[in-house]
Scaffold this active site. Structure first.
Site, short mmCIF file in Angstrom:
data_model
loop_
_atom_site.label_atom_id
_atom_site.label_comp_id
_atom_site.label_asym_id
_atom_site.label_seq_id
_atom_site.Cartn_x
_atom_site.Cartn_y
_atom_site.Cartn_z
N SER A 111 0.84 -1.19 0.00
CA SER A 111 0.00 0.00 0.00
C SER A 111 0.87 1.24 0.00
CB SER A 111 -0.89 0.00 1.24
OG SER A 111 -1.51 1.25 1.45
N TYR A 117 0.06 0.23 10.71
CA TYR A 117 -0.31 -0.17 9.34
C TYR A 117 0.84 0.12 8.38
CZ TYR A 117 -2.82 -0.23 4.88
OH TYR A 117 -3.21 -0.48 3.58
#
Length: 287
Positions: A142, A168
């Site tokens: 990501s 994350y």
């Protein structure tokens, strides 16, 4: 590259990534590949498999249970796998869980799900990948990796305050580093690995962040989001090429300022020393 071959493909879609994963599986199934959907919810997986068969005519679509945050589940999947594996797509992931959660092994849950689980699974399937002789690993990362490098001295937030987005970002950086080191270590077995950013797609992945905040003009459909995964899985231009990070069906441009967490790849995510250290630390944790 897969069309007309009995290539075996495994995809691990979490619920949050199911739509993109299903589209990736559908595209690969249309080439004639044998596809295994490795899912936590097998009922949902069977429904997706039936839909893929109905739209592609490919009946060689299988469903197996897999939870990448559960080592018992991973071990069972690896033990049950039989024969060579041509393509492994590590797609499952979670994002910004608001409270610090740990697995029974003490791993922070985002690192466990987004990286360590895939790492353990991929190393467990090494012989199957090597048996193919020309296997590829596709690691879904990501642009969130731009939020944080891997903090090796405190991977699991034992000392620093837990921050959902930092955790994350670290986990998605680890995903890219995995692709870098896997390509180096597995080159002699004919295995390559690349990482990618699929794009901003509205799914329940963003349920802990108040929904997708990306401007509408920069959002993607599940079909568009699957495109880069399919490229890395099938393009003849990537034959023998690994250890790279892609977005929008192109290799990403290095950025050094975070770029608003929007696009590009951070140098720390492609750093070979970081990649080797991440691999060794992951081995230590999963052993």
């Amino acid at each position: 590259m897969l069309a007309g071959t009995p290539a075996r493909v495994r995809l691990a879609p979490a619920a949050s990534a199911r739509w993109r994963a299903a589209q990736t599986a559908r595209t690969l199934a249309a080439t004639g590949a044998q596809v295994t959907l490795a899912v936590r919810n097998t009922a949902a997986g069977e429904k997706a498999a039936a839909d893929i068969t109905a739209t592609t005519g490919n009946k060689d679509i299988h469903v197996a249970r897999l939870d990448v945050s559960d080592r018992t589940s991973e071990d069972a999947f690896v033990q049950a796998w039989d024969g060579p594996l041509h393509l492994l797509i590590n797609n499952a992931g979670i994002m910004a869980t608001p409270e610090l959660e740990r697995t029974p092994d003490g791993w922070e849950m985002q690192l466990a799900t987004n990286h360590l689980g895939h790492f353990a699974l991929t190393t467990g399937l090494h012989d199957a990948l090597a048996a193919d002789g020309n296997a590829r690993i596709v690691a879904v990362s990501s642009s969130g990796h731009l939020i944080s490098p891997v903090v090796f001295d405190d991977l699991n937030f034992h000392y620093r305050p837990y921050d959902p987005l930092v955790a994350y970002g670290q986990s998605k950086t680890a995903t890219v580093l995995f692709a870098v080191e896997a390509s180096r270590r597995r080159a002699a077995d004919g295995i390559t690995a690349n990482a990618l950013m699929p794009g901003a797609i509205a799914t329940n992945l963003q349920r802990h962040t108040g929904g997708l905040k990306t401007p509408p003009e920069r959002r993607k459909s599940p079909q568009q989001g699957a495109a880069t995964s399919v490229l890395l899985a099938t393009s003849s231009q990537l034959e023998g090429i690994g250890g790279r990070y892609f977005e929008d069906c192109n290799e990403a441009i290095p950025v050094s300022d975070g770029n608003g967490w929007a696009s590009g790849v951070a140098p720390y995510a492609l750093d070979t020393a970081n990649a080797e250290r991440m691999w060794e630390e992951s081995l230590r944790l999963v052993s």
